[in-house]
Design a protein around this motif. Sequence first.
Motif, PDB file in Angstrom:
ATOM      1  N   ALA A  42       0.826  -1.206   0.000  1.00  9.98           N
ATOM      2  CA  ALA A  42       0.000   0.000   0.000  1.00  9.98           C
ATOM      3  C   ALA A  42       0.864   1.262   0.000  1.00  9.98           C
ATOM      4  O   ALA A  42       0.538   2.256  -0.649  1.00  9.98           O
ATOM      5  CB  ALA A  42      -0.927  -0.001   1.210  1.00  9.98           C
ATOM      6  N   ALA A  43       1.983   1.209   0.716  1.00  7.58           N
ATOM      7  CA  ALA A  43       2.858   2.387   0.801  1.00  7.58           C
ATOM      8  C   ALA A  43       3.556   2.683  -0.512  1.00  7.58           C
ATOM      9  O   ALA A  43       4.043   3.796  -0.723  1.00  7.58           O
ATOM     10  CB  ALA A  43       3.895   2.176   1.906  1.00  7.58           C
ATOM     11  N   THR A  44       3.621   1.693  -1.420  1.00  3.32           N
ATOM     12  CA  THR A  44       4.295   1.909  -2.700  1.00  3.32           C
ATOM     13  C   THR A  44       3.321   2.322  -3.803  1.00  3.32           C
ATOM     14  O   THR A  44       3.714   2.453  -4.964  1.00  3.32           O
ATOM     15  CB  THR A  44       5.027   0.633  -3.158  1.00  3.32           C
ATOM     16  OG1 THR A  44       4.089  -0.403  -3.428  1.00  3.32           O
ATOM     17  CG2 THR A  44       6.018   0.179  -2.112  1.00  3.32           C
ATOM     18  N   ALA A  45       2.042   2.507  -3.449  1.00  8.05           N
ATOM     19  CA  ALA A  45       1.037   2.895  -4.448  1.00  8.05           C
ATOM     20  C   ALA A  45       1.376   4.255  -5.060  1.00  8.05           C
ATOM     21  O   ALA A  45       1.954   5.115  -4.393  1.00  8.05           O
ATOM     22  CB  ALA A  45      -0.348   2.949  -3.786  1.00  8.05           C
ATOM     23  N   PRO A  46       1.004   4.488  -6.316  1.00  5.61           N
ATOM     24  CA  PRO A  46       0.280   3.570  -7.186  1.00  5.61           C
ATOM     25  C   PRO A  46       1.198   2.700  -8.042  1.00  5.61           C
ATOM     26  O   PRO A  46       0.743   1.848  -8.770  1.00  5.61           O
ATOM     27  CB  PRO A  46      -0.521   4.517  -8.077  1.00  5.61           C
ATOM     28  CG  PRO A  46       0.406   5.681  -8.248  1.00  5.61           C
ATOM     29  CD  PRO A  46       1.121   5.831  -6.925  1.00  5.61           C
ATOM     30  N   ARG A  47       2.507   2.924  -7.969  1.00 11.81           N
ATOM     31  CA  ARG A  47       3.430   2.244  -8.881  1.00 11.81           C
ATOM     32  C   ARG A  47       3.650   0.791  -8.498  1.00 11.81           C
ATOM     33  O   ARG A  47       3.832  -0.080  -9.344  1.00 11.81           O
ATOM     34  CB  ARG A  47       4.768   2.999  -8.882  1.00 11.81           C
ATOM     35  CG  ARG A  47       5.755   2.533  -9.928  1.00 11.81           C
ATOM     36  CD  ARG A  47       6.854   3.569 -10.103  1.00 11.81           C
ATOM     37  NE  ARG A  47       7.841   3.144 -11.076  1.00 11.81           N
ATOM     38  CZ  ARG A  47       9.017   2.622 -10.779  1.00 11.81           C
ATOM     39  NH1 ARG A  47       9.356   2.436  -9.514  1.00 11.81           N
ATOM     40  NH2 ARG A  47       9.864   2.273 -11.718  1.00 11.81           N
ATOM     41  N   GLY A  48       3.622   0.499  -7.198  1.00 13.37           N
ATOM     42  CA  GLY A  48       3.874  -0.854  -6.750  1.00 13.37           C
ATOM     43  C   GLY A  48       5.365  -1.165  -6.695  1.00 13.37           C
ATOM     44  O   GLY A  48       6.204  -0.330  -7.028  1.00 13.37           O
ATOM     45  N   GLU A  49       5.688  -2.393  -6.247  1.00 11.44           N
ATOM     46  CA  GLU A  49       7.081  -2.802  -6.146  1.00 11.44           C
ATOM     47  C   GLU A  49       7.236  -4.296  -6.459  1.00 11.44           C
ATOM     48  O   GLU A  49       6.275  -5.053  -6.427  1.00 11.44           O
ATOM     49  CB  GLU A  49       7.638  -2.519  -4.744  1.00 11.44           C
ATOM     50  CG  GLU A  49       8.412  -1.215  -4.633  1.00 11.44           C
ATOM     51  CD  GLU A  49       9.580  -1.107  -5.628  1.00 11.44           C
ATOM     52  OE1 GLU A  49       9.947  -2.122  -6.248  1.00 11.44           O
ATOM     53  OE2 GLU A  49      10.105  -0.002  -5.790  1.00 11.44           O
ATOM     54  N   THR A  50       8.470  -4.685  -6.730  1.00 10.59           N
ATOM     55  CA  THR A  50       8.777  -6.079  -7.030  1.00 10.59           C
ATOM     56  C   THR A  50       8.885  -6.886  -5.744  1.00 10.59           C
ATOM     57  O   THR A  50       9.048  -6.342  -4.645  1.00 10.59           O
ATOM     58  CB  THR A  50      10.105  -6.183  -7.791  1.00 10.59           C
ATOM     59  OG1 THR A  50      11.159  -5.695  -6.939  1.00 10.59           O
ATOM     60  CG2 THR A  50      10.065  -5.372  -9.081  1.00 10.59           C
ATOM     61  N   VAL A  51       8.835  -8.215  -5.903  1.00 11.78           N
ATOM     62  CA  VAL A  51       8.900  -9.085  -4.738  1.00 11.78           C
ATOM     63  C   VAL A  51      10.232  -8.920  -4.011  1.00 11.78           C
ATOM     64  O   VAL A  51      10.279  -8.964  -2.768  1.00 11.78           O
ATOM     65  CB  VAL A  51       8.659 -10.555  -5.149  1.00 11.78           C
ATOM     66  CG1 VAL A  51       9.722 -11.055  -6.098  1.00 11.78           C
ATOM     67  CG2 VAL A  51       8.574 -11.459  -3.916  1.00 11.78           C
ATOM     68  N   ALA A  52      11.315  -8.717  -4.755  1.00 13.52           N
ATOM     69  CA  ALA A  52      12.626  -8.578  -4.109  1.00 13.52           C
ATOM     70  C   ALA A  52      12.659  -7.355  -3.208  1.00 13.52           C
ATOM     71  O   ALA A  52      13.141  -7.409  -2.066  1.00 13.52           O
ATOM     72  CB  ALA A  52      13.723  -8.487  -5.175  1.00 13.52           C
ATOM     73  N   THR A  53      12.142  -6.232  -3.700  1.00 13.80           N
ATOM     74  CA  THR A  53      12.134  -5.004  -2.904  1.00 13.80           C
ATOM     75  C   THR A  53      11.207  -5.134  -1.709  1.00 13.80           C
ATOM     76  O   THR A  53      11.549  -4.734  -0.584  1.00 13.80           O
ATOM     77  CB  THR A  53      11.719  -3.807  -3.771  1.00 13.80           C
ATOM     78  OG1 THR A  53      12.655  -3.667  -4.845  1.00 13.80           O
ATOM     79  CG2 THR A  53      11.689  -2.525  -2.959  1.00 13.80           C
ATOM     80  N   LEU A  54      10.019  -5.713  -1.927  1.00 12.72           N
ATOM     81  CA  LEU A  54       9.061  -5.881  -0.834  1.00 12.72           C
ATOM     82  C   LEU A  54       9.626  -6.799   0.241  1.00 12.72           C
ATOM     83  O   LEU A  54       9.475  -6.531   1.438  1.00 12.72           O
ATOM     84  CB  LEU A  54       7.751  -6.450  -1.374  1.00 12.72           C
ATOM     85  CG  LEU A  54       6.958  -5.540  -2.314  1.00 12.72           C
ATOM     86  CD1 LEU A  54       5.808  -6.309  -2.958  1.00 12.72           C
ATOM     87  CD2 LEU A  54       6.431  -4.321  -1.567  1.00 12.72           C
TER      88      LEU A  54
END
Length: 262
Positions: free
Chosen positions: A32-44
């Motif tokens: 949610a904090a990376t919205a709206p672009r989102g993030e990859t599994v590695a970064t998350l």
Amino acid sequence: MDEDVAELGPETGLPSRVQSVDRALRLLEVVAATAPRGETVATLAGRCGLNRATAWRLLGTLEAHSLVERDPATNRYRIGLAMIRMSASAGYDGLVRRTRHILESVSEKTGETADLAVAGRHGVTYVGEVAPPSVMAINWVAREVPLHATSTGKAFLAWLPADEARRMLDDPLPRYTDTTLTDPDDLMKELAATRERGYAECAGELEPALYGVSAPILNRDGRPLGVFSIWGPVARVPVSRFAELGPLVVGAAAEVRSALLD
């Protein structure tokens, strides 16, 4: 492999927290904090202190329940429609509170229904609505509607990169009325015209008697955070009125953007 360890309650000695649930909720918070672009599994995974395999399994489970969604082109995860629906049922929190006065002002000025929507990969969900007191209108709050058959959905699609917008479309596109666009190429042409115009139009494409206009609420990168719409029955909102309502909906979307980002 990480163990799914439960913590014990201080009084009963029974499990009170499940570690995998804690981790999944933490992942949701970070997505949610990376919205709206989102993030990859590695970064998350890195931000949550998890190894990649654990994060991948948890995200897969969340995705299966539509709590998150993965963009197949970028492999970035974003909040899914199930979370939007749950937020809607909880009352939309600060989003609608901060924009309610804009909905009310536009509805009063136009004499029509004003709506605020948020969007995901497969549809848009309305989260705020104000209708004139004298008008008997369908309440669309918490409803999901298709992207290709509403001005709301088309306003969202038109401000995405064309290849991303096309990937979000069902194949084939369902027909709801005689005016629904079901050819993806025809829809893409309309999206290009929509972006040039500045707002989207809908002439009875989901419900034969419902007409309206919509404009995107853009983030600082120019991507749509949501959509503002003005709509009503064709007797009050004919196509001839779109030129009047279009600039109003664009202005309202800009006001919402300022309320959310400034």
